[in-house]
Design an enzyme around this catalytic site. Structure first.
Site, PDB file in Angstrom:
ATOM      1  N   ARG A 202       0.930  -1.187  -0.007  1.00  0.00           N
ATOM      2  CA  ARG A 202      -0.024   0.119  -0.188  1.00  0.00           C
ATOM      3  C   ARG A 202       0.903   1.196   0.008  1.00  0.00           C
ATOM      4  O   ARG A 202       2.230   1.117   0.140  1.00  0.00           O
ATOM      5  CB  ARG A 202      -0.915   0.071   1.230  1.00  0.00           C
ATOM      6  CG  ARG A 202      -0.065   0.351   2.619  1.00  0.00           C
ATOM      7  CD  ARG A 202      -1.148   0.189   3.943  1.00  0.00           C
ATOM      8  NE  ARG A 202      -0.769   0.742   4.855  1.00  0.00           N
ATOM      9  CZ  ARG A 202      -1.169   0.894   6.187  1.00  0.00           C
ATOM     10  NH1 ARG A 202      -2.609   0.522   6.152  1.00  0.00           N
ATOM     11  NH2 ARG A 202      -0.587   1.209   7.023  1.00  0.00           N
TER      12      ARG A 202
ATOM     13  N   CYS B   8       2.238   7.239  -6.454  1.00  0.00           N
ATOM     14  CA  CYS B   8       2.860   8.487  -6.641  1.00  0.00           C
ATOM     15  C   CYS B   8       2.041   9.617  -6.470  1.00  0.00           C
ATOM     16  O   CYS B   8       1.111   9.708  -7.054  1.00  0.00           O
ATOM     17  CB  CYS B   8       3.445   8.712  -8.120  1.00  0.00           C
ATOM     18  SG  CYS B   8       4.187  10.142  -8.363  1.00  0.00           S
TER      19      CYS B   8
ATOM     20  N   ASN C 284      -5.582   6.979   3.994  1.00  0.00           N
ATOM     21  CA  ASN C 284      -5.241   6.445   5.264  1.00  0.00           C
ATOM     22  C   ASN C 284      -3.596   6.405   5.331  1.00  0.00           C
ATOM     23  O   ASN C 284      -2.904   6.145   4.643  1.00  0.00           O
ATOM     24  CB  ASN C 284      -5.453   4.762   5.235  1.00  0.00           C
ATOM     25  CG  ASN C 284      -5.232   4.193   6.462  1.00  0.00           C
ATOM     26  OD1 ASN C 284      -5.929   4.308   7.556  1.00  0.00           O
ATOM     27  ND2 ASN C 284      -4.091   3.345   6.733  1.00  0.00           N
ATOM     28  N   GLU C 285      -3.090   7.108   6.470  1.00  0.00           N
ATOM     29  CA  GLU C 285      -1.854   7.074   7.050  1.00  0.00           C
ATOM     30  C   GLU C 285      -0.865   7.470   5.804  1.00  0.00           C
ATOM     31  O   GLU C 285       0.092   6.825   5.536  1.00  0.00           O
ATOM     32  CB  GLU C 285      -1.129   5.968   7.455  1.00  0.00           C
ATOM     33  CG  GLU C 285      -2.051   5.356   8.947  1.00  0.00           C
ATOM     34  CD  GLU C 285      -1.526   4.209   9.465  1.00  0.00           C
ATOM     35  OE1 GLU C 285      -1.502   4.187  10.697  1.00  0.00           O
ATOM     36  OE2 GLU C 285      -1.083   3.435   8.856  1.00  0.00           O
TER      37      GLU C 285
ATOM     38  N   GLU D   9      -7.234   5.212  15.691  1.00  0.00           N
ATOM     39  CA  GLU D   9      -6.725   4.037  15.568  1.00  0.00           C
ATOM     40  C   GLU D   9      -5.945   3.695  16.936  1.00  0.00           C
ATOM     41  O   GLU D   9      -5.072   4.600  17.527  1.00  0.00           O
ATOM     42  CB  GLU D   9      -6.003   3.556  14.603  1.00  0.00           C
ATOM     43  CG  GLU D   9      -6.624   3.459  13.085  1.00  0.00           C
ATOM     44  CD  GLU D   9      -5.571   3.034  12.236  1.00  0.00           C
ATOM     45  OE1 GLU D   9      -4.720   2.273  12.257  1.00  0.00           O
ATOM     46  OE2 GLU D   9      -6.078   3.154  10.861  1.00  0.00           O
TER      47      GLU D   9
ATOM     48  N   LYS E  69      -3.307 -10.294  10.056  1.00  0.00           N
ATOM     49  CA  LYS E  69      -4.061 -11.166  10.518  1.00  0.00           C
ATOM     50  C   LYS E  69      -4.000 -11.661  12.160  1.00  0.00           C
ATOM     51  O   LYS E  69      -4.625 -12.052  12.567  1.00  0.00           O
ATOM     52  CB  LYS E  69      -4.021 -12.540   9.914  1.00  0.00           C
ATOM     53  CG  LYS E  69      -2.823 -13.264  10.092  1.00  0.00           C
ATOM     54  CD  LYS E  69      -2.817 -14.490   9.100  1.00  0.00           C
ATOM     55  CE  LYS E  69      -1.432 -15.384   9.007  1.00  0.00           C
ATOM     56  NZ  LYS E  69      -0.365 -14.293   8.175  1.00  0.00           N
ATOM     57  N   TYR E  70      -2.692 -11.118  12.569  1.00  0.00           N
ATOM     58  CA  TYR E  70      -2.403 -11.074  13.960  1.00  0.00           C
ATOM     59  C   TYR E  70      -2.385  -9.863  14.889  1.00  0.00           C
ATOM     60  O   TYR E  70      -2.180  -9.766  15.898  1.00  0.00           O
ATOM     61  CB  TYR E  70      -1.218 -12.102  14.310  1.00  0.00           C
ATOM     62  CG  TYR E  70      -1.241 -13.464  13.662  1.00  0.00           C
ATOM     63  CD1 TYR E  70      -2.216 -14.199  14.236  1.00  0.00           C
ATOM     64  CD2 TYR E  70      -0.201 -13.728  12.870  1.00  0.00           C
ATOM     65  CE1 TYR E  70      -2.280 -15.749  13.352  1.00  0.00           C
ATOM     66  CE2 TYR E  70      -0.396 -14.890  12.344  1.00  0.00           C
ATOM     67  CZ  TYR E  70      -1.318 -16.137  12.823  1.00  0.00           C
ATOM     68  OH  TYR E  70      -1.343 -17.281  11.990  1.00  0.00           O
ATOM     69  N   HIS E  71      -2.741  -8.865  14.203  1.00  0.00           N
ATOM     70  CA  HIS E  71      -3.175  -7.598  14.846  1.00  0.00           C
ATOM     71  C   HIS E  71      -4.270  -7.669  15.675  1.00  0.00           C
ATOM     72  O   HIS E  71      -5.140  -8.246  15.351  1.00  0.00           O
ATOM     73  CB  HIS E  71      -3.251  -6.353  13.905  1.00  0.00           C
ATOM     74  CG  HIS E  71      -3.090  -4.985  14.373  1.00  0.00           C
ATOM     75  ND1 HIS E  71      -3.954  -4.482  15.030  1.00  0.00           N
ATOM     76  CD2 HIS E  71      -1.962  -4.043  14.135  1.00  0.00           C
ATOM     77  CE1 HIS E  71      -3.556  -3.339  15.477  1.00  0.00           C
ATOM     78  NE2 HIS E  71      -2.498  -3.074  14.779  1.00  0.00           N
TER      79      HIS E  71
END
Length: 678
Positions: free
Chosen positions: A112, A116, A150-151, A313, A362-364
């Site tokens: 992600r 540019c 996002n970010e 977040e 997936k492990y967050h």
């Protein structure tokens, strides 16, 4: 910006990605969210590929279903534009959208933040998608805010960026002669004859890796500094394109994007002026001290003139991307959430609501684990916090965090200090800021983090550590402030250069020389492990990293070096200037010194702690509608006792306290107290 989302109560929720799960699970998720007192979800953060499968087709069917389900369950939506990751077909058909790395490597599709910021393709399709989303959902009455991309982050060094950089420079400087003057290109024969001679500063041109340290360095600070400004502006323009597209259709709904606290790559102080409210993502490392986390909150609050922000977040339990992803201990998530509120958060949100089953997150941690149960430790803690926030309602939404001391933070200075070719690679801007913030935090003295543009008159003490770059006119602003009675503090290696990173003539600290009443002749950079020393208030303190060799020009020495050939030269000076004072701390020292120094300075200026507490217990205040709310936050793993200094009502436990009562704080405990007026 007034209170978050123009709501009357604290909003509580987080990122929800239902496209990663079969629709049969969605109803169960709604039930679990209601049980946890969640009242808002952020939708559509990374759905561009699903929404736009080709150049001309837009498919909103799945998003429609989710939007209807959320509305039917009485929840608000923070609607994202999905533009943080472009679709694969776009990279295949329009390779201009792909970034080029600092070493000249052209990226392929993947990851992600691979778009540019100066790509014509990205600038066409990103705002177009934002507009279509706004048009489709403009009649939904539960959209509380818009979340663009996002970010934002990273850099690009492609040909489009190079061309855009030349345009940016031409707009800023007007002529190639002015560019040459500002960059001092007479050095090493770098003179530009034409705009086409200017190339991006990267590893193909000005940048190199220091073999001794492994750090990135630049041979021409001026052009590298301007590239940082240009890159930040380029991404801000992308945000603005989407912002404008949304506002054209839905002008009354606030728009934001989630920032990343002290993120070096983007000038958030400039960005904040383009956002309707500030939001950010708080992911502290397990080793981060409470003061560092508090500093980040205060930095975000300071971006927008000390107004409240949104915690967009945080993880309810664990991250997935740190070297060691340690679980938040029982009570820690609640403690950190209330710390955010104490420093100005008007909403608390998580990434994520339900855990993904694949790929790198997936492990967050998530509110709903892979097990999908409501009896997990994390879910119970999320529910407890949700209930507390629901009971608090809107008591201090848009509340102020009063402070009589301020610390200046400036992205240009951060970039310039750490691009400097000497004198020491050990000089780190954030670390130097943190030296002073940590001391104030330990003293329970409230501090605002301010910008160069901010007024100074409301503060008794203004601290500007490592004010290496003094921007045009700022020296006069400081002189006026001190002359009227303010106290100003700065540190070693300050007043060195102007906004182009050109050294001021006449000796250091340049434009600050008159105000500080000193002349700095040399800077001695001490390697790691070496120290000098000085005494202050009868105690000896170390002097390391950098020692400025100072001559007095009206100032008084309050401490002198004790060793080496400059023994006896001032290490700490104070200059009376008009009705105020200007203090120069000519070296770096230890935590004990900064706390002693600021304790004395605050006392001399009538600045009192928020509340006296045991070590490890933070005290912070928010004020709203004539009420004062005291937060007591126990960051330790042991019980602490606080002797109260006034009459209070405990809003979390319903207990009343009188002055001098002893309040027992359990480990990782929180108390929210409303002061009772006599």
């Amino acid at each position: 910006m007034s209170c978050y989302y123009k709501e009357t109560k604290m909003l509580y929720g987080g990122d929800y990605n239902p496209e990663q799960w079969p629709s049969e699970i969605w109803e169960e998720d709604m039930r679990l969210m209601a049980k946890a007192h969640i009242n808002i979800v952020t939708l559509n953060v990374f759905s561009w590929a699903a929404l736009q499968p080709d150049e001309d087709t837009y498919d909103f069917s799945k998003l429609d279903a989710v939007m209807e389900l959320v509305r039917a369950n009485g929840m608000k939506v923070c609607l994202a534009t999905s533009t943080g990751a472009h679709p694969a077909w776009m990279a295949r058909k329009h390779p201009d959208i792909l970034r080029t790395e600092k070493n000249g490597m052209k990226r392929k599709f993947g990851g992600r933040h691979n778009s540019c910021p100066n790509s014509p393709t990205y600038r066409k399709y990103a705002p177009k998608l934002a507009a279509k989303l706004a048009e489709r959902y403009q009649n939904y009455d539960n959209i509380a805010a818009w979340h663009v991309s996002n970010e934002y982050g990273g850099e690009c060094y492609c040909e489009n960026c190079e061309k855009a950089f030349r345009v940016w420079l031409k707009k800023k400087y007007g002529t190639i002669d002015e560019v040459n003057r500002s960059f001092n290109t007479a050095f090493w024969g770098h003179t530009f004859y034409d705009w086409e001679d200017i190339v991006l500063p990267n590893f193909l041109s000005e940048h190199f890796t220091d073999e001794a340290t492994g750090e990135e360095r630049t041979m021409f600070q001026g052009i590298s500094l301007d590239y940082m400004r240009f890159n930040s502006d380029s991404m801000l323009e992308c945000f603005q394109l989407e912002y404008d597209a949304i506002k054209k259709v839905m002008p009354d709904i606030p728009v934001t994007t989630n920032l990343m606290a002290a993120y070096k790559g983007l000038d958030y102080q400039k960005w904040a002026g383009a956002m309707d409210f500030v939001s950010w993502d708080n992911y502290p490392a397990p080793s981060d001290r409470p003061a560092m986390i508090a500093f980040r909150h205060d930095l975000m609050r300071g971006l927008y003139g000390q107004k409240p922000f949104v915690l967009m977040e945080q993880t309810p339990s664990v991250t997935n991307w740190q070297p060691y992803n340690r679980l938040k201990r029982p009570g820690e998530m609640r403690l950190l959430s209330w710390q955010a509120v104490a420093h100005g958060a008007d909403a608390i949100q998580f990434f994520q609501i339900r855990r993904s089953i694949g790929a790198c997150e997936k492990y967050h941690g998530a509110v709903i684990d892979h097990a999908g149960r409501a009896d997990t430790r994390v879910f119970r803690e999320v529910t407890q916090l949700g209930e507390e926030l629901e009971n608090i309602g809107g008591l201090f939404l848009d509340g102020k965090t009063p402070a009589k001391a301020a610390i200046l933070f400036d992205w240009d200075n951060w970039w310039a200090v750490e691009y400097s070719a000497g004198p020491s690679i050990r000089m780190k801007y954030i670390d130097t800021i943190q030296d002073y913030y940590q001391a104030a935090f330990a003293l329970n003295v409230a501090v605002d983090i301010i910008r160069v543009e901010d007024a100074l008159e409301s503060y008794q003490v203004v601290i500007a550590p490592l004010l290496y770059m003094v921007k045009h006119g700022y020296e006069q602003k400081l002189r006026d402030y001190v002359a009227k009675g303010g106290t100003f503090v700065t540190s070693y290696f300050s007043g060195m250069v102007d906004e182009h990173d050109l050294v001021d003539f006449g000796g250091y600290p340049g434009r600050l020389r008159e105000l500080m009443g000193i002349w700095v002749e040399e800077n001695d950079a001490l390697p790691e492990g070496e120290q000098n020393a000085f005494s202050y208030c009868g105690k000896r303190y170390p002097a390391d990293i950098l020692c400025d060799l100072v001559h007095l020009e009206g100032a008084e020495a309050y401490g002198v070096y004790e060793e080496d050939f400059y023994a006896g030269m001032p290490a700490l000076t104070v200059n009376q200037y008009g009705k105020g004072k200007a203090c120069y701390v000519a070296t770096h020292s230890n935590e004990e010194f900064y706390q002693t120094f600021l304790d004395r300075l605050f006392s001399q200026n009538g600045i009192q702690p928020v509340h006296q507490t045991p070590v490890g217990v933070e005290a912070a205040v928010r004020e709203h509608a004539g009420e004062t709310y005291l937060f007591l936050l126990n960051h330790t793993a042991e019980e602490k006792i606080v002797v109260l200094e006034d009459h209070y009502e405990d809003l979390l436990q319903g207990q009343m306290y009188r002055r001098l009562d002893e309040l027992v704080l359990e480990k990782k405990g929180v108390r929210l107290l409303r002061r009772i007026h006599a």
